[in-house]
Design a protein around this motif. Structure first.
Motif, PDB file in Angstrom:
ATOM      1  N   GLY A 281       0.838  -1.199   0.000  1.00 55.25           N
ATOM      2  CA  GLY A 281       0.000   0.000   0.000  1.00 55.25           C
ATOM      3  C   GLY A 281       0.866   1.239   0.000  1.00 55.25           C
ATOM      4  N   PRO A 284      -0.326   3.704  -5.493  1.00 52.87           N
ATOM      5  CA  PRO A 284      -1.055   2.802  -6.392  1.00 52.87           C
ATOM      6  C   PRO A 284      -0.201   1.631  -6.858  1.00 52.87           C
ATOM      7  N   TYR A 304      -5.308  -0.035   1.780  1.00 53.32           N
ATOM      8  CA  TYR A 304      -5.551   1.384   1.512  1.00 53.32           C
ATOM      9  C   TYR A 304      -5.911   2.083   2.813  1.00 53.32           C
ATOM     10  N   VAL A 326      -8.876  -2.401  -3.609  1.00 50.26           N
ATOM     11  CA  VAL A 326      -8.005  -2.330  -2.430  1.00 50.26           C
ATOM     12  C   VAL A 326      -8.620  -3.117  -1.279  1.00 50.26           C
ATOM     13  N   THR A 366     -11.253  11.565   2.369  1.00 57.90           N
ATOM     14  CA  THR A 366      -9.914  11.004   2.188  1.00 57.90           C
ATOM     15  C   THR A 366      -9.085  11.770   1.169  1.00 57.90           C
ATOM     16  N   ASP A 368      -9.385  11.128  -1.943  1.00 53.02           N
ATOM     17  CA  ASP A 368      -9.297  10.208  -3.073  1.00 53.02           C
ATOM     18  C   ASP A 368     -10.658  10.054  -3.739  1.00 53.02           C
ATOM     19  N   VAL A 380     -10.039   2.628  -5.906  1.00 54.58           N
ATOM     20  CA  VAL A 380      -9.537   4.000  -5.818  1.00 54.58           C
ATOM     21  C   VAL A 380      -9.071   4.436  -7.193  1.00 54.58           C
TER      22      VAL A 380
END
Length: 473
Positions: A281, A284, A304, A326, A366, A368, A380
């Motif tokens: 992690g 990516p 993640y 993830v 987050t 994201d 993600v």
């Protein structure tokens, strides 16, 4: 603060006592600490820390049993633990100490603290698990108000030059550690090899608290033995040797270290035979890379998370895995996707940023973008902010690097990038009258001001300046 920290330390120690087979908590390069030795060390450290109830206390040291003991001792004695990443620049470490109001620092590298904190004075020299550490007091530290219940302050790697302090409760850390211990199938036979710096929140919680809760052993032979230098230097052959020699059953990697280990090993490599769970992690990782690693014998699972949610939110497991995801949310976590596509999380949120009002919102954005499918698997898709994440999991704001480069009279314009890369890169426009040698010297000067994860490793000169006319402005 004190009661909650003590509860976390007690739960970790009691969990190990109830579940351990051999009674060993920490194993270093030349030292093994069972429960009796750990309790003796904690009692000794208690006499040093007792007068500092409620104070912020920093730890600066290598991945050794002493680091783990000090972290547990701070919690047990009601201090606020402040892990100090050795890979931070001196400027960043000085900022960390000042911003947190740190009153006590326990350091294996006393010279570095003396160099960055002129007001620090040597309070004592102590031996922890056979290692020499120096205790510094910072008498002029200005107490920084902490959110109630703060047991640990973790500073992010810093997308800019001044990292932010994330204040965490012991309750949140315990929730995450329990979830991770179950998801990663920790047990009395677990031997977790710490590869990442213990000062990073992920290795601190997933590498120490989680294995110990279920009776496992934390293997901490030091960064050099596992091939780590700073935040981004890595010797894969040395790490593979450590995996075999320590009989590791689990470890945590970032994509860059995973790729290096795969290149240095081969399918069916006997050095990997004891590994049961490897988490990756921090940045990516492509589905093809995951499948290639698994085919080569790495029991790899993608995770993640973020510091503001006390590290891990999702983790793939042998029984819950989907290509490109993830994993699913850990048991303590609730996730949702906002109308703009942003992932939001609840369940182990932080108490607030250091020096800012406490966080009162149950949900944390987050930063994201992503989706959650009907079976709960999380995907993600990228960052909302103008920040890239290196292959070593460091968050970097390119504007920070660009501004540092452009402080030189030799560089007129700079564009920095590095998403998923081992080293940051830049395209540079030299100032009038300057050549490549001038620019190279300017890059070297800029790198001297930046921490290792933000330094420019490769650069090239642009053919023309960036202008609106050529679409590069």
């Amino acid at each position: 603060m004190s009661a909650h920290g003590r509860e976390l330390a007690r739960m970790v120690l009691d969990g190990h006592r109830q579940n351990s087979a051999g009674g060993v908590l920490f194993e270093g390069r030349d030292r093994v600490l069972d429960r009796t030795k750990v309790l003796q060390e904690l009692r000794t450290l208690g006499s040093v820390l007792a007068p500092h109830l409620g104070d912020v206390v920093g730890i600066l040291g290598d991945n050794t049993p002493a680091w783990g003991l000090l972290d547990l001792a701070l919690l047990e004695n009601g201090c606020c633990s402040l892990p100090l990443p050795a890979f931070f620049s001196d400027r960043q470490l000085a900022h960390t100490l000042t911003a947190s109001g740190c009153r006590l620092v326990i350091a294996a590298d006393g010279d570095r603290i003396a160099g960055i904190a002129p007001s620090a004075s040597v309070h004592a020299r102590i031996v922890v698990a056979g290692e020499s550490w120096t205790v510094f007091t910072i008498d002029d530290a200005a107490a920084s108000p902490l959110p109630p219940g703060t047991a640990k302050i973790t500073f992010t790697s810093g997308s800019t030059g001044a990292p932010k302090g994330v204040c965490l409760s012991a309750t949140a850390m315990l929730r995450v550690a329990r979830s991770l211990a179950t998801a990663a199938q920790c047990d009395a036979q677990s031997r977790h090899l710490c590869v990442m710096p213990l000062a990073t929140l992920l290795e601190n919680i997933a590498g120490i608290y989680a294995p110990l809760l279920h009776g496992g052993t934390v293997v901490v032979p030091g960064a050099a033995r596992v091939g780590m230098t700073g935040s981004s230097g890595f010797d894969a052959a040395r790490c593979l040797g450590a995996i075999e020699q320590t009989r590791a059953t689990s470890l945590i990697l970032v994509p860059a270290t995973l790729r290096a280990l795969m290149h240095a090993s081969f399918p069916g490599d006997p050095r990997l035979r004891r590994l049961r769970f490897v988490a990756v992690g921090g940045a990516p990782v492509t589905p093809d890379a995951v499948e290639a690693a698994r085919s080569a014998g790495w029991p790899l699972h993608v995770g993640y998370g973020l510091s503001e949610c006390c590290s891990v939110l999702c983790l793939g497991t042998p029984s819950a895995d989907r290509r490109g995801s993830v994993g699913r949310a850990l048991p303590h976590v609730r996730l949702r996707v906002a109308a703009d596509g942003g992932i939001e999380a609840a369940g182990s949120t932080f108490l607030g940023y250091l020096g800012e009002p406490p966080c009162t919102d149950e949900w944390v954005a987050t930063g994201d973008l992503g989706t959650i499918d009907d079976d709960g698997y999380v995907f993600v898709h990228g960052r909302r902010k103008h920040v890239f994440v290196t292959a070593f999991g460091r968050n970097v704001n390119p504007e920070w690097i660009e501004a540092t480069l452009q402080e030189s009279a030799s560089i007129a314009q700079a564009v920095a990038f590095g998403e998923g890369m081992h080293r940051c890169r830049a395209v540079l426009v030299p100032a009038a009258g300057c050549d490549a040698d001038d620019v190279a010297a300017a890059v070297a000067r800029a790198n001297a001001q930046l921490p290792d994860y933000a330094r420019v490793g490769d650069w090239m000169l642009a053919d023309t300046p960036f202008t609106p006319a050529n679409g590069c402005w």
